[in-house]
Design a protein around this motif. Structure first.
Motif, PDB file in Angstrom:
ATOM      1  N   ALA A 168       0.827  -1.209   0.000  1.00 33.32           N
ATOM      2  CA  ALA A 168       0.000   0.000   0.000  1.00 33.32           C
ATOM      3  C   ALA A 168       0.861   1.259   0.000  1.00 33.32           C
ATOM      4  N   GLN A 169       1.967   1.237   0.763  1.00 33.36           N
ATOM      5  CA  GLN A 169       2.856   2.391   0.779  1.00 33.36           C
ATOM      6  C   GLN A 169       3.509   2.608  -0.579  1.00 33.36           C
ATOM      7  N   ARG A 170       3.939   1.525  -1.209  1.00 35.02           N
ATOM      8  CA  ARG A 170       4.555   1.657  -2.530  1.00 35.02           C
ATOM      9  C   ARG A 170       3.545   2.168  -3.550  1.00 35.02           C
ATOM     10  N   ARG A 171       2.344   1.641  -3.486  1.00 33.05           N
ATOM     11  CA  ARG A 171       1.313   2.091  -4.423  1.00 33.05           C
ATOM     12  C   ARG A 171       0.981   3.560  -4.181  1.00 33.05           C
ATOM     13  N   PHE A 172       0.886   3.942  -2.912  1.00 32.82           N
ATOM     14  CA  PHE A 172       0.582   5.336  -2.596  1.00 32.82           C
ATOM     15  C   PHE A 172       1.703   6.252  -3.073  1.00 32.82           C
ATOM     16  N   ALA A 173       2.967   5.835  -2.867  1.00 35.98           N
ATOM     17  CA  ALA A 173       4.093   6.649  -3.336  1.00 35.98           C
ATOM     18  C   ALA A 173       4.074   6.783  -4.861  1.00 35.98           C
ATOM     19  N   SER A 174       3.712   5.694  -5.543  1.00 33.80           N
ATOM     20  CA  SER A 174       3.633   5.748  -7.000  1.00 33.80           C
ATOM     21  C   SER A 174       2.523   6.694  -7.461  1.00 33.80           C
ATOM     22  N   LEU A 175       1.359   6.616  -6.769  1.00 35.35           N
ATOM     23  CA  LEU A 175       0.257   7.500  -7.125  1.00 35.35           C
ATOM     24  C   LEU A 175       0.605   8.972  -6.868  1.00 35.35           C
ATOM     25  N   VAL A 176       1.266   9.221  -5.734  1.00 39.69           N
ATOM     26  CA  VAL A 176       1.654  10.591  -5.411  1.00 39.69           C
ATOM     27  C   VAL A 176       2.623  11.121  -6.466  1.00 39.69           C
ATOM     28  N   SER A 177       3.588  10.291  -6.838  1.00 44.51           N
ATOM     29  CA  SER A 177       4.552  10.713  -7.858  1.00 44.51           C
ATOM     30  C   SER A 177       3.847  11.033  -9.172  1.00 44.51           C
ATOM     31  N   HIS A 178       2.884  10.191  -9.522  1.00 40.86           N
ATOM     32  CA  HIS A 178       2.160  10.404 -10.780  1.00 40.86           C
ATOM     33  C   HIS A 178       1.346  11.696 -10.731  1.00 40.86           C
ATOM     34  N   GLU A 179       0.655  11.935  -9.603  1.00 38.47           N
ATOM     35  CA  GLU A 179      -0.179  13.127  -9.494  1.00 38.47           C
ATOM     36  C   GLU A 179       0.657  14.404  -9.462  1.00 38.47           C
ATOM     37  N   LEU A 180       1.815  14.357  -8.804  1.00 36.42           N
ATOM     38  CA  LEU A 180       2.653  15.551  -8.729  1.00 36.42           C
ATOM     39  C   LEU A 180       3.407  15.801 -10.028  1.00 36.42           C
ATOM     40  N   ARG A 181       3.606  14.753 -10.789  1.00 39.11           N
ATOM     41  CA  ARG A 181       4.385  14.904 -12.023  1.00 39.11           C
ATOM     42  C   ARG A 181       3.673  15.813 -13.026  1.00 39.11           C
ATOM     43  N   ALA A 182       2.342  15.694 -13.120  1.00 38.64           N
ATOM     44  CA  ALA A 182       1.602  16.461 -14.117  1.00 38.64           C
ATOM     45  C   ALA A 182       1.713  17.972 -13.884  1.00 38.64           C
ATOM     46  N   PRO A 183       1.386  18.498 -12.688  1.00 37.00           N
ATOM     47  CA  PRO A 183       1.515  19.954 -12.515  1.00 37.00           C
ATOM     48  C   PRO A 183       2.958  20.438 -12.564  1.00 37.00           C
ATOM     49  N   VAL A 184       3.895  19.633 -12.067  1.00 40.73           N
ATOM     50  CA  VAL A 184       5.300  20.041 -12.133  1.00 40.73           C
ATOM     51  C   VAL A 184       5.759  20.112 -13.584  1.00 40.73           C
ATOM     52  N   SER A 185       5.369  19.127 -14.385  1.00 38.94           N
ATOM     53  CA  SER A 185       5.737  19.146 -15.809  1.00 38.94           C
ATOM     54  C   SER A 185       5.101  20.332 -16.519  1.00 38.94           C
ATOM     55  N   ALA A 186       3.837  20.592 -16.187  1.00 41.44           N
ATOM     56  CA  ALA A 186       3.163  21.727 -16.800  1.00 41.44           C
ATOM     57  C   ALA A 186       3.845  23.034 -16.434  1.00 41.44           C
ATOM     58  N   LEU A 187       4.217  23.174 -15.162  1.00 41.86           N
ATOM     59  CA  LEU A 187       4.908  24.385 -14.718  1.00 41.86           C
ATOM     60  C   LEU A 187       6.247  24.538 -15.428  1.00 41.86           C
ATOM     61  N   HIS A 188       6.956  23.415 -15.585  1.00 39.98           N
ATOM     62  CA  HIS A 188       8.249  23.445 -16.283  1.00 39.98           C
ATOM     63  C   HIS A 188       8.075  23.890 -17.733  1.00 39.98           C
ATOM     64  N   VAL A 189       7.050  23.366 -18.413  1.00 41.25           N
ATOM     65  CA  VAL A 189       6.816  23.729 -19.819  1.00 41.25           C
ATOM     66  C   VAL A 189       6.455  25.202 -19.937  1.00 41.25           C
ATOM     67  N   GLN A 190       5.602  25.690 -19.049  1.00 39.68           N
ATOM     68  CA  GLN A 190       5.195  27.094 -19.101  1.00 39.68           C
ATOM     69  C   GLN A 190       6.378  28.039 -18.896  1.00 39.68           C
ATOM     70  N   LEU A 191       7.203  27.738 -17.923  1.00 43.32           N
ATOM     71  CA  LEU A 191       8.369  28.592 -17.682  1.00 43.32           C
ATOM     72  C   LEU A 191       9.374  28.503 -18.827  1.00 43.32           C
TER      73      LEU A 191
END
Length: 390
Positions: A168-191
């Protein structure tokens, strides 16, 4: 017992009388019974001849008074010691037998204890290997219902829970990474776009876009912190809460909209809990209902036996039965939810359920004719009576 030698000895150790064998030899021994006893055994080994087993008897005082004027006399009876006792071989043999018996007993104990503890060693080795490298391993099941079998079952139960927790911890860490990746990538592209094409990108528009992205990122992080805080820390400092008053407070704070919200009360159940956490749960459910409702939302508060029941029901599309448990998992969002709120984090319902569980209650989705029906059940706080207080 027949004696080979009989002698009568006076207090001075002089031979007074004896049988034929006893008269031909000196007194058998100088050993005398102690004052508090009349009989004593001894072993006498003359310089020549075999050793004798000697019994020394003090004559009764009345007999000594009658026959010898009160002088103490002793009767000595001697018998040849059996050859087995006269040589050291018996002691050596006995000592050897004791040593052999001790060695056999020690070997048998070692074998029995080793055979008994061998399953424990196997369980320990498997536990070490499982916790170090592979949580799917299980200890060998011991037959029977003894302590070792119970230890094996308990160890497997522990490994099952540990594997589920780690997964469950590994799955949660994977989900968190996936969810944070999208806005971080978007912010990187915009800048990156703003820097690469300064003449084509309007600065204020770019800043507003990145601000919205960072707000979404901040919302995800806040929801993550709330989820982990509730799941790992449990219920915060609690107090008595009037559930109707809590609902009225939240409804009064909602902004005006075209959705009609109706409150139905049946009694005023009191619960023990954290005002902030329960308000957050109610806010999540009402926000969710307002997104999906067509015309109205029904909120009801009632008491059922020893539980307070809070229902939030909208008249929207509803939730398919197969998805009614999935929506409480972190980051799970249905298509309808993504369409109506594309910026959401997918953690609101997960945080809400964990909060209700931490308060000793539950949050479920139940059947209703139309729309979605979320039901919170919390234990009712019973005011202690005077008899209980005494």
């Amino acid at each position: 017992m027949r004696s080979d030698y009989l002698q009568l000895i006076n207090a001075r150790g002089e031979l007074v009388a004896g049988n034929g064998s006893g008269l031909r030899i000196p007194p058998l021994t100088t050993v005398r019974p102690p004052p508090d006893a009349r009989l004593k055994d001894a072993v006498a080994c003359p310089g020549e001849g075999p050793c004798l087993m000697v019994a020394v008897l003090r004559l009764d005082g009345r007999v000594a008074q009658t026959l010898f004027g009160g002088e103490e006399h002793f009767v000595l009876g001697g018998r040849l010691m059996p050859p087995a006792l006269a040589t050291p071989y018996l002691e050596i043999g006995f000592g050897t037998a004791v040593l052999i018996a001790s060695a056999v007993a020690a070997w048998a104990t070692w074998m029995v204890v080793g055979r008994t503890l061998r399953p424990v060693q196997e369980i320990s080795a498997t536990m070490r290997e499982a916790t170090a490298s592979d949580l799917s391993l299980r200890v060998p099941a011991a037959p029977g219902d003894d302590e070792i079998a119970e230890f094996a079952r308990t160890s497997n139960l522990y490994l099952d829970r540990l594997e589920k927790a780690v997964s469950a911890q590994r799955r949660f860490a994977s989900l968190v990474s996936h969810e944070l990746r999208a806005p971080v990538s978007a912010l990187h592209v915009q800048l990156e776009e703003a820097l690469m094409y300064p003449d084509e990108v309007e600065p204020r528009s770019a800043l507003r876009l990145t601000l919205r992205t960072t707000e979404r990122l901040q919302a995800i992080i806040d929801d993550l912190l709330a989820y982990t805080r509730v799941k790992n820390s449990g219920m915060a400092a609690h107090q008595q809460l009037d559930l109707v008053e809590l609902v009225e407070e939240e409804l009064a704070a909602l902004p005006r909209s075209g959705i009609d919200i109706r409150l139905h009360r049946s009694g005023r159940p009191t619960v023990m809990g954290s005002r902030v956490q329960l308000l957050r749960v109610l806010d999540n459910l009402l926000a969710n209902a307002r997104r999906h409702a067509r015309t109205c939302i029904d909120v009801s508060v009632a008491r059922s036996d020893r539980q307070a029941v809070l229902v939030v029901q909208d008249d929207g599309e509803g939730i398919p039965p197969e998805d009614r448990e999935r929506i409480f998992e972190p980051f799970v969002r249905l298509e309808e939810g993504l369409r109506l709120d594309p910026g959401g984090s997918g953690l609101g319902l997960a945080v809400s359920r964990e909060t209700c569980v931490a308060h000793g209650g539950s949050l479920t989705v139940e059947d209703c004719p139309s729309g979605a029906r979320f039901v919170i059940r919390l234990p009712v706080y019973e005011q202690p009576s005077a008899a209980d207080a005494a």
